[in-house]
Design an enzyme around this catalytic site. Structure first.
Site, short mmCIF file in Angstrom:
data_model
loop_
_atom_site.label_atom_id
_atom_site.label_comp_id
_atom_site.label_asym_id
_atom_site.label_seq_id
_atom_site.Cartn_x
_atom_site.Cartn_y
_atom_site.Cartn_z
N CYS A 32 36.13 47.00 41.11
CA CYS A 32 36.73 45.71 40.71
C CYS A 32 36.24 44.58 41.62
CB CYS A 32 38.25 45.86 40.77
SG CYS A 32 39.18 44.33 40.72
N CYS A 35 39.01 42.42 43.13
CA CYS A 35 39.72 43.15 44.19
C CYS A 35 39.04 42.92 45.54
CB CYS A 35 39.77 44.64 43.89
SG CYS A 35 40.74 45.06 42.43
#
Length: 108
Positions: A32, A35
């Site tokens: 991600c 993230c």
């Protein structure tokens, strides 16, 4: 100075649900991109609020039980717990200011 603790499904109850202080759970994934952007923000929150707040992170892929229980539909995701209950939740990358606003009403 406090740090972010990495936990798994097996540690969730002890580290989050039985905690005596509020706990911010940061759900993330290695694949991600957003993230990766949030990691420094979350680490900064641990430094700033570590005396009043416990911060844990959980990678979603190896921890399906917590992901299912707390209905994590996208990452990054945040759930703020106190005495075993979810007080606040949000998903998606957010600014440091928004994360502080998310936390501050619940920190004495």
């Amino acid at each position: 100075m406090s740090s972010v603790i990495t936990i798994s499904d097996t540690e969730f109850e002890a580290e989050v649900l039985q905690a005596t202080q509020p706990v911010l759970v940061y759900f993330w994934a290695s694949w991600c991109g957003p993230c990766r952007l949030m990691t420094s923000v979350v680490n900064g929150m641990a430094t700033t609020y570590g005396d009043r707040l416990k911060i844990v992170k959980m990678e979603v892929d190896p921890n399906p039980a917590a992901v299912a229980t707390y209905k994590i539909e996208g990452v990054p995701a945040f759930r703020l717990f106190k005495t075993g209950e979810v007080l606040e939740s949000t998903e998606g990358a957010i600014s440091k200011q928004k994360l502080e606003g998310f936390l501050s009403p619940h920190l004495a």
